[in-house]
Design a protein around this motif. Structure first.
Motif: not given
Ligand code: HEM
Length: 133
Positions: A1-11, A14
């Motif tokens: 996944m592109d880093i720019t489309s990751q949410t804080t939740y993902d980062l 999760g």
């Protein structure tokens, strides 16, 4: 996944990370002398609610609102006397929990800053004689 489309939740990792966090956090809250008088409910239920709330706060699925409607967190906290000292105690428990689950770096800073801001908004009473040493 592109880093720019990751949410804080993902980062932050999760669902698994938030589960670990609430499991580290609430035992501290329930055994804190300043906070324990407020927490008489089922710990598993508050863990479940907090995990759902944090999930949506951080950009994950809107789990809390799906079940309970608008977060309205300040209103939901009004039945409890939340003084500045109690807000500090809540944040101290959270800092210890973040240490325990080893969440660090920029993501921790951002997350903690957000929680501090919300904790400030929850304050609905002034300190009387309580002091946190
Ligand atoms: C500032 C200090 C805070 C205190 C003293 C406090 C205290 C409480 C108490 C006593 C409850 C009810 C527990 C129960 O039902 O047994 C509660 C519920 C909750 N708190 Fe806090 N809280 C604080 C800050 C926060 C913050 C910063 C957040 C979010 C980031 C938060 C999120 C929640 C959620 C999601 C619930 C469940 C609401 C519901 O019943 O649906 N609280 N809190």
């Amino acid at each position: 996944m592109d880093i720019t489309s990751q949410t804080t939740y993902d980062l932050i990792g999760g669902e698994r990370s938030l589960q670990q966090l609430v499991e580290a956090f609430y035992p501290k809250v329930y055994s804190d002398p300043l906070l324990s008088p407020l927490f008489n409910g089922d710990m598993n239920e508050i863990m479940r609610k907090q995990k759902m709330f944090l999930t949506q706060l951080l950009g994950g699925p809107p789990l809390y609102s799906r079940e309970f409607g608008p977060p309205a967190m300040r209103a939901r906290h009004m039945p409890f006397e939340i003084t500045p000292v109690r807000a500090q105690a809540w944040l101290r428990c959270m800092r210890e929990a973040l240490d325990e689950v080893e969440m660090d770096g920029t993501i921790r800073e951002l997350f903690f800053a957000r929680l501090s801001q919300i904790a400030g908004i929850m304050v609905n009473a002034s300190d009387k004689n309580e002091r946190e040493d």
